[in-house]
Design an enzyme around this catalytic site. Structure first.
Site, PDB file in Angstrom:
ATOM      1  N   VAL A 169      54.754  31.487  56.701  1.00  0.00           N
ATOM      2  CA  VAL A 169      54.352  32.590  57.584  1.00  0.00           C
ATOM      3  C   VAL A 169      55.315  33.785  57.539  1.00  0.00           C
ATOM      4  CG1 VAL A 169      53.022  31.131  59.156  1.00  0.00           C
ATOM      5  CG2 VAL A 169      55.448  31.535  59.622  1.00  0.00           C
ATOM      6  N   TYR A 197      68.739  33.409  66.647  1.00  0.00           N
ATOM      7  CA  TYR A 197      67.586  32.755  67.275  1.00  0.00           C
ATOM      8  C   TYR A 197      67.350  33.347  68.678  1.00  0.00           C
ATOM      9  CZ  TYR A 197      64.678  28.817  68.954  1.00  0.00           C
ATOM     10  OH  TYR A 197      63.673  28.039  69.462  1.00  0.00           O
TER      11      TYR A 197
HETATM   12  N1  LIG Z   1      61.345  21.933  70.668  1.00  0.00           N
HETATM   13  C1  LIG Z   1      61.909  22.744  71.533  1.00  0.00           C
HETATM   14  O1  LIG Z   1      62.692  22.309  72.394  1.00  0.00           O
HETATM   15  C2  LIG Z   1      61.600  24.228  71.536  1.00  0.00           C
HETATM   16  C3  LIG Z   1      62.132  24.985  72.585  1.00  0.00           C
HETATM   17  C4  LIG Z   1      61.865  26.354  72.606  1.00  0.00           C
HETATM   18  C5  LIG Z   1      61.090  26.930  71.639  1.00  0.00           C
HETATM   19  N2  LIG Z   1      60.589  26.167  70.620  1.00  0.00           N
HETATM   20  C6  LIG Z   1      59.772  26.849  69.621  1.00  0.00           C
HETATM   21  O2  LIG Z   1      58.570  26.145  69.412  1.00  0.00           O
HETATM   22  C7  LIG Z   1      58.135  26.339  68.069  1.00  0.00           C
HETATM   23  C8  LIG Z   1      57.811  25.000  67.453  1.00  0.00           C
HETATM   24  O3  LIG Z   1      58.985  24.238  67.513  1.00  0.00           O
HETATM   25  P1  LIG Z   1      59.025  22.647  67.384  1.00  0.00           P
HETATM   26  O4  LIG Z   1      60.113  22.199  68.261  1.00  0.00           O
HETATM   27  O5  LIG Z   1      57.672  22.086  67.494  1.00  0.00           O
HETATM   28  O6  LIG Z   1      59.619  22.563  65.902  1.00  0.00           O
HETATM   29  P2  LIG Z   1      59.293  21.617  64.656  1.00  0.00           P
HETATM   30  O7  LIG Z   1      58.890  20.267  65.101  1.00  0.00           O
HETATM   31  O8  LIG Z   1      60.458  21.779  63.759  1.00  0.00           O
HETATM   32  O9  LIG Z   1      58.053  22.367  64.010  1.00  0.00           O
HETATM   33  C9  LIG Z   1      58.215  23.650  63.473  1.00  0.00           C
HETATM   34  C10 LIG Z   1      56.875  24.070  62.947  1.00  0.00           C
HETATM   35  O10 LIG Z   1      56.959  25.424  62.461  1.00  0.00           O
HETATM   36  C11 LIG Z   1      56.529  25.447  61.112  1.00  0.00           C
HETATM   37  N3  LIG Z   1      57.257  26.474  60.384  1.00  0.00           N
HETATM   38  C12 LIG Z   1      58.545  26.836  60.521  1.00  0.00           C
HETATM   39  N4  LIG Z   1      58.836  27.840  59.676  1.00  0.00           N
HETATM   40  C13 LIG Z   1      57.706  28.105  58.986  1.00  0.00           C
HETATM   41  C14 LIG Z   1      57.360  29.023  57.946  1.00  0.00           C
HETATM   42  N5  LIG Z   1      58.249  29.905  57.466  1.00  0.00           N
HETATM   43  N6  LIG Z   1      56.100  29.015  57.476  1.00  0.00           N
HETATM   44  C15 LIG Z   1      55.185  28.149  57.938  1.00  0.00           C
HETATM   45  N7  LIG Z   1      55.443  27.247  58.932  1.00  0.00           N
HETATM   46  C16 LIG Z   1      56.689  27.229  59.421  1.00  0.00           C
HETATM   47  C17 LIG Z   1      56.789  24.044  60.574  1.00  0.00           C
HETATM   48  O11 LIG Z   1      55.933  23.808  59.483  1.00  0.00           O
HETATM   49  P3  LIG Z   1      56.363  22.979  58.168  1.00  0.00           P
HETATM   50  O12 LIG Z   1      57.410  22.015  58.568  1.00  0.00           O
HETATM   51  O13 LIG Z   1      55.060  22.343  57.738  1.00  0.00           O
HETATM   52  O14 LIG Z   1      56.814  24.029  57.237  1.00  0.00           O
HETATM   53  C18 LIG Z   1      56.428  23.204  61.789  1.00  0.00           C
HETATM   54  O15 LIG Z   1      55.034  23.038  61.883  1.00  0.00           O
HETATM   55  C19 LIG Z   1      59.249  27.107  67.351  1.00  0.00           C
HETATM   56  O16 LIG Z   1      58.884  28.471  67.277  1.00  0.00           O
HETATM   57  C20 LIG Z   1      60.445  26.923  68.260  1.00  0.00           C
HETATM   58  O17 LIG Z   1      61.345  28.004  68.185  1.00  0.00           O
HETATM   59  C21 LIG Z   1      60.821  24.826  70.544  1.00  0.00           C
END
Ligand SMILES: NC(=O)c1ccc[n+]([C@@H]2O[C@H](COP(=O)([O-])OP(=O)(O)OC[C@H]3O[C@@H](n4cnc5c(N)ncnc54)[C@H](OP(=O)(O)O)[C@@H]3O)[C@@H](O)[C@H]2O)c1
Length: 254
Positions: A68, A160
């Site tokens: 993306v 970040y």
């Molecule tokens: N978990 C938390 O505590 C938390 C807290 C605050 C905010 N967030 C936000 O929530 C969102 C999802 O986080 P998560 O915790 O679910 O993380 P995760 O389990 O690591 O999943 C990250 C997702 O983003 C995709 N992704 C990352 N970079 C990408 C790229 N360049 N192109 C395409 N896909 C990409 C990954 O796809 P692939 O692996 O298939 O590439 C994966 O599906 C993020 O934006 C994160 O900043 C998470």
């Protein structure tokens, strides 16, 4: 699934970051409402697993693998979704997540650029890919994904934090600009969500400490975020735009 949003049935929903974690759970939540879902990520196997899970449950679901941060790849995503599922009603730009801690003095220029690209520019490019269709139809709901790290100082790295602060501004700006065109834009800012990755990487005693730092005394779940996404995308939130909702157990309150 607790909430019910009948207007989401039959809608085409694109979720970037849908291959795992919060995005995959959100995809399942939209599918359970009868939406047709397209998940986007880079990991083909993970995307296949999510689609298999959704279709086994009777949903219509597809995936498109794309980075993306690449606008050309995003154009391909849009073309594929529109030809296979139809016009997109809901866009959840959730991909990202490079919040690893690094002291600012040692954060490299390459890391800074990579994190801004992955966590902020990606949302701009994703929205820009789908915006012309939404503008043409005069409707659409866009969800962006920020973080508690963008709302207040935290252990996460500076890039970040800045990217996620930028997402709040991007949301407000776009909401004001696109409201007259019938498009709503809202943001979700989670704190400490217990995804598979967090579960695997955060030792149990640290999980307990983090939970204790939240007034509601637990970590968040992907389901907490998914429920907020459903609400914001649905007609139940028809008068809401430009907001950032802190899905944060009371740790962040705006
Ligand atoms: N978990 C938390 O505590 C938390 C807290 C605050 C905010 N967030 C936000 O929530 C969102 C999802 O986080 P998560 O915790 O679910 O993380 P995760 O389990 O690591 O999943 C990250 C997702 O983003 C995709 N992704 C990352 N970079 C990408 C790229 N360049 N192109 C395409 N896909 C990409 C990954 O796809 P692939 O692996 O298939 O590439 C994966 O599906 C993020 O934006 C994160 O900043 C998470």
């Amino acid at each position: 699934m607790s909430g019910s949003y009948p207007d989401l049935a039959g809608q085409v929903v694109v979720i970037t970051g849908g291959s795992r974690g919060i995005g995959a759970r959100t995809a399942r939540a939209f599918a359970a409402q009868g939406a047709e879902v397209c998940v986007v990520g880079r990991d083909h196997d993970a995307l296949d697993a999510v689609v298999a899970d959704l279709t086994a449950g009777g949903a219509t679901a597809i995936s498109v693998a794309a980075d993306v941060t690449d606008s050309t790849a995003l154009d391909t995503v849009r073309g594929t979704v529109e030809s296979r599922l139809g016009p997109v009603g809901v866009l959840a730009a959730f991909a990202g997540g490079l919040g690893f801690p690094v002291p600012s003095a040692t954060l490299t220029e390459a890391q800074w650029r990579q994190i801004l690209d992955s966590d902020l520019t990606s949302a701009f490019l994703t929205i820009q890919a789908f915006l012309p269709g939404m503008l043409e139809r005069g409707r659409g709901a866009i969800l962006t994904m920020s973080s508690a790290a963008g709302r207040q100082p935290s252990q996460a790295n500076l890039a970040y934090a800045v990217a996620n602060g930028g997402l709040v501004t991007l949301t407000r700006h776009l909401a004001a600009e696109l409201g007259p065109a019938g498009i709503r834009v809202n943001c979700i800012a989670p704190s400490s969500i217990l995804t598979e990755k967090v579960q695997a990487r955060m030792p149990a005693d640290v999980q307990e400490k983090v939970a204790a730092a939240h007034p509601l005394r637990r970590l968040g779940t992907p389901q907490d975020v998914a429920q907020t996404a459903l609400f914001l995308a649905s007609d139940a939130a028809a008068w809401l735009t430009g907001l950032t909702i802190d899905v944060a157990g009371g740790r962040v309150t705006g």
